[in-house]
Design a protein around this motif. Sequence first.
Motif, mmCIF file in Angstrom:
data_model
loop_
_atom_site.group_PDB
_atom_site.id
_atom_site.type_symbol
_atom_site.label_atom_id
_atom_site.label_comp_id
_atom_site.label_asym_id
_atom_site.label_seq_id
_atom_site.Cartn_x
_atom_site.Cartn_y
_atom_site.Cartn_z
ATOM 1 N N LEU A 128 22.752 1.491 -14.038
ATOM 2 C CA LEU A 128 22.103 0.262 -14.499
ATOM 3 C C LEU A 128 21.106 -0.255 -13.466
ATOM 4 O O LEU A 128 20.025 -0.742 -13.807
ATOM 5 C CB LEU A 128 23.155 -0.806 -14.793
ATOM 6 N N LYS A 129 21.471 -0.158 -12.193
ATOM 7 C CA LYS A 129 20.624 -0.669 -11.120
ATOM 8 C C LYS A 129 19.448 0.263 -10.825
ATOM 9 O O LYS A 129 18.333 -0.198 -10.563
ATOM 10 C CB LYS A 129 21.456 -0.862 -9.842
ATOM 11 N N ASN A 130 19.715 1.578 -10.850
ATOM 12 C CA ASN A 130 18.743 2.508 -10.294
ATOM 13 C C ASN A 130 18.259 3.590 -11.251
ATOM 14 O O ASN A 130 17.632 4.552 -10.813
ATOM 15 C CB ASN A 130 19.340 3.183 -9.047
ATOM 16 N N GLU A 131 18.565 3.463 -12.529
ATOM 17 C CA GLU A 131 18.130 4.499 -13.461
ATOM 18 C C GLU A 131 17.306 3.890 -14.588
ATOM 19 O O GLU A 131 17.663 2.859 -15.150
ATOM 20 C CB GLU A 131 19.339 5.243 -14.036
ATOM 21 N N ARG A 132 16.205 4.543 -14.893
ATOM 22 C CA ARG A 132 15.356 4.140 -16.007
ATOM 23 C C ARG A 132 15.114 5.365 -16.885
ATOM 24 O O ARG A 132 15.224 6.503 -16.434
ATOM 25 C CB ARG A 132 14.009 3.600 -15.511
ATOM 26 N N SER A 133 14.800 5.136 -18.136
ATOM 27 C CA SER A 133 14.445 6.245 -19.020
ATOM 28 C C SER A 133 13.278 5.835 -19.896
ATOM 29 O O SER A 133 13.105 4.654 -20.208
ATOM 30 C CB SER A 133 15.641 6.664 -19.888
ATOM 31 N N GLU A 195 8.469 1.301 0.671
ATOM 32 C CA GLU A 195 8.723 2.716 0.410
ATOM 33 C C GLU A 195 9.569 2.859 -0.854
ATOM 34 O O GLU A 195 10.605 2.221 -0.997
ATOM 35 C CB GLU A 195 9.441 3.352 1.601
ATOM 36 N N GLU A 196 9.115 3.699 -1.774
ATOM 37 C CA GLU A 196 9.807 3.884 -3.036
ATOM 38 C C GLU A 196 9.966 5.370 -3.324
ATOM 39 O O GLU A 196 9.115 6.179 -2.949
ATOM 40 C CB GLU A 196 9.036 3.205 -4.179
ATOM 41 N N SER A 197 11.067 5.715 -3.983
ATOM 42 C CA SER A 197 11.308 7.116 -4.331
ATOM 43 C C SER A 197 11.735 7.212 -5.791
ATOM 44 O O SER A 197 12.299 6.271 -6.353
ATOM 45 C CB SER A 197 12.398 7.719 -3.431
ATOM 46 N N TYR A 198 11.468 8.378 -6.394
ATOM 47 C CA TYR A 198 11.730 8.590 -7.812
ATOM 48 C C TYR A 198 12.217 10.021 -8.026
ATOM 49 O O TYR A 198 11.477 10.974 -7.782
ATOM 50 C CB TYR A 198 10.460 8.357 -8.638
ATOM 51 N N ASN A 215 15.316 4.532 -5.848
ATOM 52 C CA ASN A 215 15.951 4.161 -4.575
ATOM 53 C C ASN A 215 16.808 5.261 -3.965
ATOM 54 O O ASN A 215 17.836 4.994 -3.354
ATOM 55 C CB ASN A 215 16.803 2.891 -4.752
ATOM 56 N N GLY A 216 16.398 6.513 -4.141
ATOM 57 C CA GLY A 216 17.075 7.601 -3.443
ATOM 58 C C GLY A 216 16.547 7.726 -2.022
ATOM 59 O O GLY A 216 15.546 7.108 -1.644
#
Length: 498
Positions: A128-133, A195-198, A215-216
Amino acid sequence: MTKFRYRGKYILRRNVKKILRSLLTNPVFLIGYWMFGKKLALICKFGSLNKNLPVFVLAIIILLSTILFTTIKVIKNSEYQPNKLTNVKGWTYLSIILFISITLLYGVNIYKSGTNYNGKLAWYIERLKNERSVKFDQNNLYKYGVKGIFEDIKKKQNLPEKLYMVNNFSLKFNSDGTITSFDTFVHGKSDNGKEESYLISYDKNKSDRITIHLNGYAGTNYNDDKLLEPLIETVKVIPIKQAVSKWNESQYGLVYYGKRNWGYNSNGIINIDKDGKEYSLENTSSEIIGYTVSLFVPGMDKVILPARYNLIGNPDWSKPTITPNQASPSEKNDERTNTNEQFFQTKEIGYRLNVADKALGSTFYSLSKTTNGGNTWTVINNDPYSGTVGGASGIVFFDDKLGFLGAVNLSGNEGALYRTDDGGNSFKKVNYTLQEVKLDNGHPIKPFDTPSMPFKTNGVLNMLVGQGADGDYNGNSSELYQSEDKGRTWKFVKEVKK
């Protein structure tokens, strides 16, 4: 009027107290509450809805029915008394103790399941916090290229203008151009410098949506050799449909590792300009360096030579094909950038893997060393991998003796690590125990098979072992190993979520 209002509030409070007392002292309610708490805790811990859901639903029905029945009785009968057990000495206190105990017991279990990845609930909260679709609409490679993937993602998730890959970009598609799967791990800085990661993945057999994990851990090393934009621009001009049609297969693959040094071997290399014009490099006398996009047949990469395209015409993407001795001082400084094939321990001392030969998709390497910042190189090992590999995946040296080389097969699905303790004169394959995990159906698998370059923390060597380009277990997580004897032996520590 005020008198009636106060009387109404008094009656309401009295009825609420009667309802609560009746429920807390009702054995049926307590049994239903116990069933509800137990099954909810099990669902939060293990999931297993098929097993726990029927009893969980039954418990909810019991609770709702008891609450509804009690409420109606109290409202209809102002003289309604709680069940007869309330007259039993001590039962009221015992029932309250039971209710509190059930609440605390299963409440604590549910809390633990929702923290520190101790249960399914924690993973659900993490998603819920870190996953999008996002719906994958532009899913035809021939029509939309790779750019269509990121255009669809940007409909829901803002991305930094400049993106870098952590490892590679891997994609599979059918003969009609339909993309069946892809994955990559990219990172960059947002407009405000954050800094962002995907971690981006898609599998047509599982969903019609692209999954994006936020946020990995990707580190802060923005290596221009890992730029994503050359992939998008190169795919635009490659005649992909025409290029793969000669193989006459049902499925094809595309892989991109960023800028690569192919040495002097031109097998499969095709230079292509922005207008789609191709240039052969069969008899080149200079090193071939460029951002390479490879097309191949999955599972056949050792039999069918992949087509490897370099987009030329952009000085930032394709270095001039000249030998190191011909380079200017400024160009020699650029060569000190560490890549999958090159590592500088200091400004002067560096190591480089050279492509010695290629045959049927396999690559032969030699290892060179420089002690003068790249002005001259000396071959110190003619065959560091003791045979052929699909491609080099990394090189690192911690001192003048201890170093490691990484290798992956051409598709990036599996890898290996090699260690030297004599400065590169000889290498031995690193052995570590593959960890077995079980899927929800109980089937055991060993998905972690692609080690990355070791790194040192507080004097201890660490190694992340990933799943390669085909990994999809648990969000394509990795496993952390540590070594206290300079990489001779490795101990499993934990699974690491990206």
